[in-house]
Design an enzyme around this catalytic site. Sequence first.
Site, PDB file in Angstrom:
ATOM      1  N   HIS A  21      -6.724 -10.842  -1.853  1.00  0.00           N
ATOM      2  CA  HIS A  21      -6.050 -10.614  -0.579  1.00  0.00           C
ATOM      3  C   HIS A  21      -6.828 -11.323   0.527  1.00  0.00           C
ATOM      4  O   HIS A  21      -7.873 -10.862   0.969  1.00  0.00           O
ATOM      5  CB  HIS A  21      -5.969  -9.112  -0.304  1.00  0.00           C
ATOM      6  CG  HIS A  21      -4.957  -8.730   0.735  1.00  0.00           C
ATOM      7  ND1 HIS A  21      -4.390  -9.621   1.602  1.00  0.00           N
ATOM      8  CD2 HIS A  21      -4.398  -7.517   1.044  1.00  0.00           C
ATOM      9  CE1 HIS A  21      -3.532  -8.998   2.395  1.00  0.00           C
ATOM     10  NE2 HIS A  21      -3.509  -7.724   2.068  1.00  0.00           N
ATOM     11  N   THR A  54       0.843  -1.192   0.000  1.00  0.00           N
ATOM     12  CA  THR A  54       0.000   0.000   0.000  1.00  0.00           C
ATOM     13  C   THR A  54       0.878   1.240   0.000  1.00  0.00           C
ATOM     14  O   THR A  54       1.789   1.368   0.814  1.00  0.00           O
ATOM     15  CB  THR A  54      -0.920  -0.009   1.234  1.00  0.00           C
ATOM     16  OG1 THR A  54      -1.838  -1.100   1.108  1.00  0.00           O
ATOM     17  CG2 THR A  54      -1.695   1.294   1.362  1.00  0.00           C
ATOM     18  N   GLN A  57      -4.041  -6.700  -7.049  1.00  0.00           N
ATOM     19  CA  GLN A  57      -4.501  -7.338  -5.818  1.00  0.00           C
ATOM     20  C   GLN A  57      -5.841  -6.746  -5.396  1.00  0.00           C
ATOM     21  O   GLN A  57      -5.969  -5.529  -5.243  1.00  0.00           O
ATOM     22  CB  GLN A  57      -3.496  -7.163  -4.681  1.00  0.00           C
ATOM     23  CG  GLN A  57      -3.870  -8.037  -3.482  1.00  0.00           C
ATOM     24  CD  GLN A  57      -3.108  -7.710  -2.216  1.00  0.00           C
ATOM     25  OE1 GLN A  57      -3.242  -6.608  -1.696  1.00  0.00           O
ATOM     26  NE2 GLN A  57      -2.317  -8.653  -1.734  1.00  0.00           N
ATOM     27  N   TYR A  94      -7.607  -8.521   6.789  1.00  0.00           N
ATOM     28  CA  TYR A  94      -8.667  -7.876   6.023  1.00  0.00           C
ATOM     29  C   TYR A  94      -9.846  -8.849   5.844  1.00  0.00           C
ATOM     30  O   TYR A  94      -9.879  -9.907   6.463  1.00  0.00           O
ATOM     31  CB  TYR A  94      -8.103  -7.329   4.712  1.00  0.00           C
ATOM     32  CG  TYR A  94      -7.039  -6.296   4.979  1.00  0.00           C
ATOM     33  CD1 TYR A  94      -7.357  -5.094   5.613  1.00  0.00           C
ATOM     34  CD2 TYR A  94      -5.693  -6.521   4.673  1.00  0.00           C
ATOM     35  CE1 TYR A  94      -6.388  -4.147   5.912  1.00  0.00           C
ATOM     36  CE2 TYR A  94      -4.719  -5.586   4.964  1.00  0.00           C
ATOM     37  CZ  TYR A  94      -5.065  -4.402   5.593  1.00  0.00           C
ATOM     38  OH  TYR A  94      -4.106  -3.471   5.909  1.00  0.00           O
ATOM     39  N   ASN A 127      -3.634  -6.544  12.492  1.00  0.00           N
ATOM     40  CA  ASN A 127      -4.996  -6.005  12.444  1.00  0.00           C
ATOM     41  C   ASN A 127      -5.947  -6.756  13.377  1.00  0.00           C
ATOM     42  O   ASN A 127      -7.118  -6.998  13.051  1.00  0.00           O
ATOM     43  CB  ASN A 127      -5.545  -5.986  11.010  1.00  0.00           C
ATOM     44  CG  ASN A 127      -5.021  -4.806  10.209  1.00  0.00           C
ATOM     45  OD1 ASN A 127      -4.821  -3.719  10.754  1.00  0.00           O
ATOM     46  ND2 ASN A 127      -4.799  -5.006   8.916  1.00  0.00           N
ATOM     47  N   GLY A 157       9.208  -7.123  -0.655  1.00  0.00           N
ATOM     48  CA  GLY A 157       8.483  -5.871  -0.532  1.00  0.00           C
ATOM     49  C   GLY A 157       9.384  -4.658  -0.568  1.00  0.00           C
ATOM     50  O   GLY A 157       9.609  -4.057  -1.618  1.00  0.00           O
ATOM     51  N   ASN A 173      -3.442 -10.760   6.340  1.00  0.00           N
ATOM     52  CA  ASN A 173      -3.160  -9.522   7.073  1.00  0.00           C
ATOM     53  C   ASN A 173      -4.361  -8.859   7.737  1.00  0.00           C
ATOM     54  O   ASN A 173      -4.384  -7.648   7.934  1.00  0.00           O
ATOM     55  CB  ASN A 173      -2.453  -8.513   6.159  1.00  0.00           C
ATOM     56  CG  ASN A 173      -1.132  -9.033   5.629  1.00  0.00           C
ATOM     57  OD1 ASN A 173      -0.688 -10.104   6.013  1.00  0.00           O
ATOM     58  ND2 ASN A 173      -0.506  -8.282   4.744  1.00  0.00           N
ATOM     59  N   ARG A 185      -3.625 -14.692  -1.699  1.00  0.00           N
ATOM     60  CA  ARG A 185      -2.620 -14.462  -0.660  1.00  0.00           C
ATOM     61  C   ARG A 185      -3.204 -14.794   0.711  1.00  0.00           C
ATOM     62  O   ARG A 185      -4.309 -14.372   1.043  1.00  0.00           O
ATOM     63  CB  ARG A 185      -2.151 -13.002  -0.677  1.00  0.00           C
ATOM     64  CG  ARG A 185      -0.858 -12.790   0.120  1.00  0.00           C
ATOM     65  CD  ARG A 185      -0.397 -11.350   0.075  1.00  0.00           C
ATOM     66  NE  ARG A 185       1.043 -11.262   0.229  1.00  0.00           N
ATOM     67  CZ  ARG A 185       1.682 -10.270   0.852  1.00  0.00           C
ATOM     68  NH1 ARG A 185       1.004  -9.276   1.401  1.00  0.00           N
ATOM     69  NH2 ARG A 185       2.992 -10.266   0.934  1.00  0.00           N
TER      70      ARG A 185
END
Length: 358
Positions: free
Chosen positions: A179, A30, A103, A184, A239, A314, A182, A231
């Site tokens: 996605h 991001t 993504q 979400y 999170n 990354g 992480n 992913r």
Amino acid sequence: MPTDDLTPLWQPIQAGDIRLPHRLVMAPMTRNRSTTEGVPTELNAEYYAQRASNALIITEGTQPSADGQGYLLTPGIHTAEQVAGWRKVTDAVHAAGGRVVVQLMHVGRIAHPGNTPHGRQPVAPSAVRPAGVMFTASGPQEMPRPRALSALEITATVADFRRAAAGAVAAGADGVEIHGANGYLVHQFLSSNANRRTDGYGGPVENRIRFAVEVAAAVADEIGPGRTGLRLSPGNPYNDIREDDTHQLYPALLRALAPLDLAYLHLVHTGDEALLDTLRSLWPTALVLNRAGAGLPARAKDVSDGRADIVSVGALALANPDLVERVRSGAPLNAPDPATFYGGGETGYTDYPTRGRA
């Protein structure tokens, strides 16, 4: 294999319908540099095109619907203007000889109404407020309690992913990555603390994996399994996620997904080597591994040892637009500047030097 041998990274490989010239791919990151309407810009196109020598570019998380947005200035792929913006990106990457997948990221409860175009309450599997704060235009604020999606809204959200995948391909992308990591929305359905539903999407493992499987099946049906990646980040508490049963949940998920014959699975590795070995044995197609914090020799060894087929990086790709050329030649690498990771203009985005350019 010598500890500094990177030879395994330079072998070509097929990931579904996508032919990769080597095995070093750019992970999704991001960057918060789209317009307020979620439209990618010429600056975004320049950024991605600079990094086209990576075997594959996986773009930053891109909302499949207005409800999927949680952060400021993130791109979408659910309006005609956004699709046109992504066309600039894909054209630029392809002109530079690269390959790119978009993504698809629905943030679920990791959101604040002030960051969205409609100002609505976030949605999630259950009405459980996440711990933590969200950066907004007026400063950091607590994330509000989300609204639980109804069963009909879950079906509509699956359809949003389908339409977004079609939009990505219409924009010229080589495919999409869902996605599911992480913390979400897809990950929220998998977790035991964010998902407290008592219907067919909550409770036992077979119910909690249902949304992820439905999204993957819908996207694969829409654009083809050979253009569809997923992913996951087993055991990642990011999170405010808790998973008490990773060794039951993720093998069950992979067994349910395997018949779809997706292009690849992208795993964010959080240290459980036994689970990684189990998931590697269960997955029938290409496995992309993101071993956070590991050096390139360790990642190359994952390939040579069979733990991964492809590796993603990354911050190294962020700070080195010519990462592949630098690594192959043994040239020194630029250091990433965390102060410029999120938001802003070209500084810390498109101005990292390539070899021979100060």
